[in-house]
Design a protein around this motif. Sequence first.
Motif, PDB file in Angstrom:
ATOM      1  N   GLN A   4      38.354  30.314  45.053  1.00  0.00           N
ATOM      2  CA  GLN A   4      37.300  31.324  45.201  1.00  0.00           C
ATOM      3  C   GLN A   4      37.887  32.731  45.142  1.00  0.00           C
ATOM      4  OE1 GLN A   4      35.188  31.292  48.944  1.00  0.00           O
ATOM      5  NE2 GLN A   4      33.346  32.132  48.025  1.00  0.00           N
ATOM      6  N   ASN A   5      39.008  32.948  45.830  1.00  0.00           N
ATOM      7  CA  ASN A   5      39.648  34.263  45.805  1.00  0.00           C
ATOM      8  C   ASN A   5      40.163  34.603  44.415  1.00  0.00           C
ATOM      9  OD1 ASN A   5      39.207  34.759  48.530  1.00  0.00           O
ATOM     10  ND2 ASN A   5      41.153  33.851  49.162  1.00  0.00           N
ATOM     11  N   GLN A   6      40.657  33.604  43.703  1.00  0.00           N
ATOM     12  CA  GLN A   6      41.128  33.841  42.344  1.00  0.00           C
ATOM     13  C   GLN A   6      39.982  34.231  41.419  1.00  0.00           C
ATOM     14  OE1 GLN A   6      43.142  30.116  41.548  1.00  0.00           O
ATOM     15  NE2 GLN A   6      45.147  30.994  42.045  1.00  0.00           N
ATOM     16  N   ILE A   7      38.855  33.550  41.585  1.00  0.00           N
ATOM     17  CA  ILE A   7      37.680  33.883  40.767  1.00  0.00           C
ATOM     18  C   ILE A   7      37.208  35.295  41.067  1.00  0.00           C
ATOM     19  CG2 ILE A   7      35.243  33.336  40.370  1.00  0.00           C
ATOM     20  CD1 ILE A   7      35.977  30.381  40.819  1.00  0.00           C
ATOM     21  N   PHE A   8      37.175  35.661  42.348  1.00  0.00           N
ATOM     22  CA  PHE A   8      36.773  37.017  42.719  1.00  0.00           C
ATOM     23  C   PHE A   8      37.727  38.058  42.137  1.00  0.00           C
ATOM     24  CE2 PHE A   8      34.326  35.438  46.646  1.00  0.00           C
ATOM     25  CZ  PHE A   8      33.111  35.591  45.991  1.00  0.00           C
ATOM     26  N   ALA A   9      39.023  37.776  42.183  1.00  0.00           N
ATOM     27  CA  ALA A   9      40.014  38.706  41.636  1.00  0.00           C
ATOM     28  C   ALA A   9      39.813  38.881  40.136  1.00  0.00           C
ATOM     29  CB  ALA A   9      41.428  38.202  41.929  1.00  0.00           C
ATOM     30  N   LEU A  10      39.542  37.778  39.441  1.00  0.00           N
ATOM     31  CA  LEU A  10      39.314  37.848  37.998  1.00  0.00           C
ATOM     32  C   LEU A  10      38.042  38.636  37.682  1.00  0.00           C
ATOM     33  CD1 LEU A  10      39.998  37.026  35.115  1.00  0.00           C
ATOM     34  CD2 LEU A  10      38.792  34.864  35.503  1.00  0.00           C
ATOM     35  N   LEU A  11      36.968  38.354  38.417  1.00  0.00           N
ATOM     36  CA  LEU A  11      35.705  39.047  38.179  1.00  0.00           C
ATOM     37  C   LEU A  11      35.818  40.541  38.493  1.00  0.00           C
ATOM     38  CD1 LEU A  11      33.129  36.452  39.588  1.00  0.00           C
ATOM     39  CD2 LEU A  11      33.651  36.962  37.193  1.00  0.00           C
ATOM     40  N   LYS A  12      36.532  40.881  39.565  1.00  0.00           N
ATOM     41  CA  LYS A  12      36.714  42.294  39.911  1.00  0.00           C
ATOM     42  C   LYS A  12      37.530  43.019  38.843  1.00  0.00           C
ATOM     43  CE  LYS A  12      36.367  41.943  44.968  1.00  0.00           C
ATOM     44  NZ  LYS A  12      37.114  42.066  46.254  1.00  0.00           N
ATOM     45  N   SER A  13      38.536  42.343  38.318  1.00  0.00           N
ATOM     46  CA  SER A  13      39.360  42.946  37.273  1.00  0.00           C
ATOM     47  C   SER A  13      38.555  43.183  36.001  1.00  0.00           C
ATOM     48  CB  SER A  13      40.569  42.047  36.973  1.00  0.00           C
ATOM     49  OG  SER A  13      41.376  41.891  38.117  1.00  0.00           O
ATOM     50  N   ILE A  14      37.751  42.185  35.633  1.00  0.00           N
ATOM     51  CA  ILE A  14      36.890  42.342  34.460  1.00  0.00           C
ATOM     52  C   ILE A  14      35.862  43.446  34.694  1.00  0.00           C
ATOM     53  CG2 ILE A  14      35.146  41.201  33.032  1.00  0.00           C
ATOM     54  CD1 ILE A  14      36.699  38.591  33.436  1.00  0.00           C
ATOM     55  N   ALA A  15      35.333  43.515  35.923  1.00  0.00           N
ATOM     56  CA  ALA A  15      34.348  44.556  36.260  1.00  0.00           C
ATOM     57  C   ALA A  15      34.980  45.946  36.159  1.00  0.00           C
ATOM     58  CB  ALA A  15      33.812  44.323  37.672  1.00  0.00           C
ATOM     59  N   PHE A  16      36.244  46.055  36.556  1.00  0.00           N
ATOM     60  CA  PHE A  16      36.947  47.335  36.463  1.00  0.00           C
ATOM     61  C   PHE A  16      37.058  47.770  34.999  1.00  0.00           C
ATOM     62  CE2 PHE A  16      40.640  50.072  36.187  1.00  0.00           C
ATOM     63  CZ  PHE A  16      40.577  50.854  37.337  1.00  0.00           C
ATOM     64  N   ILE A  17      37.486  46.849  34.138  1.00  0.00           N
ATOM     65  CA  ILE A  17      37.626  47.163  32.712  1.00  0.00           C
ATOM     66  C   ILE A  17      36.264  47.453  32.084  1.00  0.00           C
ATOM     67  CG2 ILE A  17      38.373  46.233  30.484  1.00  0.00           C
ATOM     68  CD1 ILE A  17      40.438  44.550  32.090  1.00  0.00           C
ATOM     69  N   ALA A  18      35.260  46.661  32.467  1.00  0.00           N
ATOM     70  CA  ALA A  18      33.908  46.874  31.939  1.00  0.00           C
ATOM     71  C   ALA A  18      33.361  48.233  32.365  1.00  0.00           C
ATOM     72  CB  ALA A  18      32.984  45.758  32.402  1.00  0.00           C
ATOM     73  N   SER A  19      33.628  48.639  33.604  1.00  0.00           N
ATOM     74  CA  SER A  19      33.170  49.943  34.086  1.00  0.00           C
ATOM     75  C   SER A  19      33.820  51.072  33.286  1.00  0.00           C
ATOM     76  CB  SER A  19      33.502  50.101  35.573  1.00  0.00           C
ATOM     77  OG  SER A  19      32.826  49.132  36.344  1.00  0.00           O
ATOM     78  N   TYR A  20      35.104  50.893  32.997  1.00  0.00           N
ATOM     79  CA  TYR A  20      35.810  51.878  32.158  1.00  0.00           C
ATOM     80  C   TYR A  20      35.150  52.001  30.789  1.00  0.00           C
ATOM     81  CZ  TYR A  20      39.321  52.618  28.454  1.00  0.00           C
ATOM     82  OH  TYR A  20      39.972  52.994  27.303  1.00  0.00           O
ATOM     83  N   LEU A  21      34.781  50.865  30.196  1.00  0.00           N
ATOM     84  CA  LEU A  21      34.128  50.883  28.886  1.00  0.00           C
ATOM     85  C   LEU A  21      32.749  51.527  28.960  1.00  0.00           C
ATOM     86  CD1 LEU A  21      35.100  47.318  27.598  1.00  0.00           C
ATOM     87  CD2 LEU A  21      35.982  49.506  26.782  1.00  0.00           C
TER      88      LEU A  21
END
Length: 267
Positions: A4-21
């Motif tokens: 669960q923590n790994q999934i959250f870390a992955l989703l947060k990382s993708i959200a960070f990149i998506a926010s930048y875009l």
Amino acid sequence: MTKQNQIFALLKSIAFIASYLIFGAILAQLKPFFPPQYERYAQGLVGTAGVMLTVGLFLKLEKKSLRDYGLNWEKSTFSKFSIGLLLGIVLAGGMLFSQISFSDLELVLNDEVSLFPFLLWSLAFVPLAFMEEVAFRSYPLLKLNQAFGFRITQIILAILFAVYHMLMMWTPEASLLGPGIWALAYALAAVRSGGIALPTGLHFGLNFVQSVIGGQKGIDPIWTLDYPANVSESAIEANNQFGIGLHILLLICCIIATEVYVRKQKA
């Protein structure tokens, strides 16, 4: 870490990149206000503004500081950037001249381009490199590394960096063999140096060498790299395969360096 923590870390990382875009796409509406000849600077400044808005948003949401993301200024920041720049020039220059030595490619001096204006336009690649390093090698690298370990983080970030370039209209092959492999080197530079100064210098050094020989749009190169008029198709194909081989060699070196780093960390 749990799944669960790994999934959250992955989703947060993708959200960070998506926010930048997203922020970058919104701010890109300002680019028409810049003169056309400043397109590279406009892209870099707009992208940097977008990624810093993203950093500010995540700092507020997670109640963190710039130091937590490896984005604080230190006394060694400029020296790390300079080391990365030198390393990028040496690596890219070595790959370039080995390919020239192997093939029929020719370097022809462009007499119409002066050194000072060229250097001035090439500095646009500093914010362009900086915005991508912040987007991929700050928050996402730290989050993923903590959750998955560095081996898996390398794979995830390399894929995300390649997909990002596909969204920028790069072909899948070029995205995977170019940015996808160099992403491994950038991440190694980030974890070994403890921040993004060194990988930003490395990134800029690579782009600078490409701009010298006409590998970057919008900048008149010092030298033109091309084939002679009578070159055969087989020679061009052999050179293309040699170029792919150089990037495969870089990939192998990055994999070995990643494994050495992981084992040293465990020891």
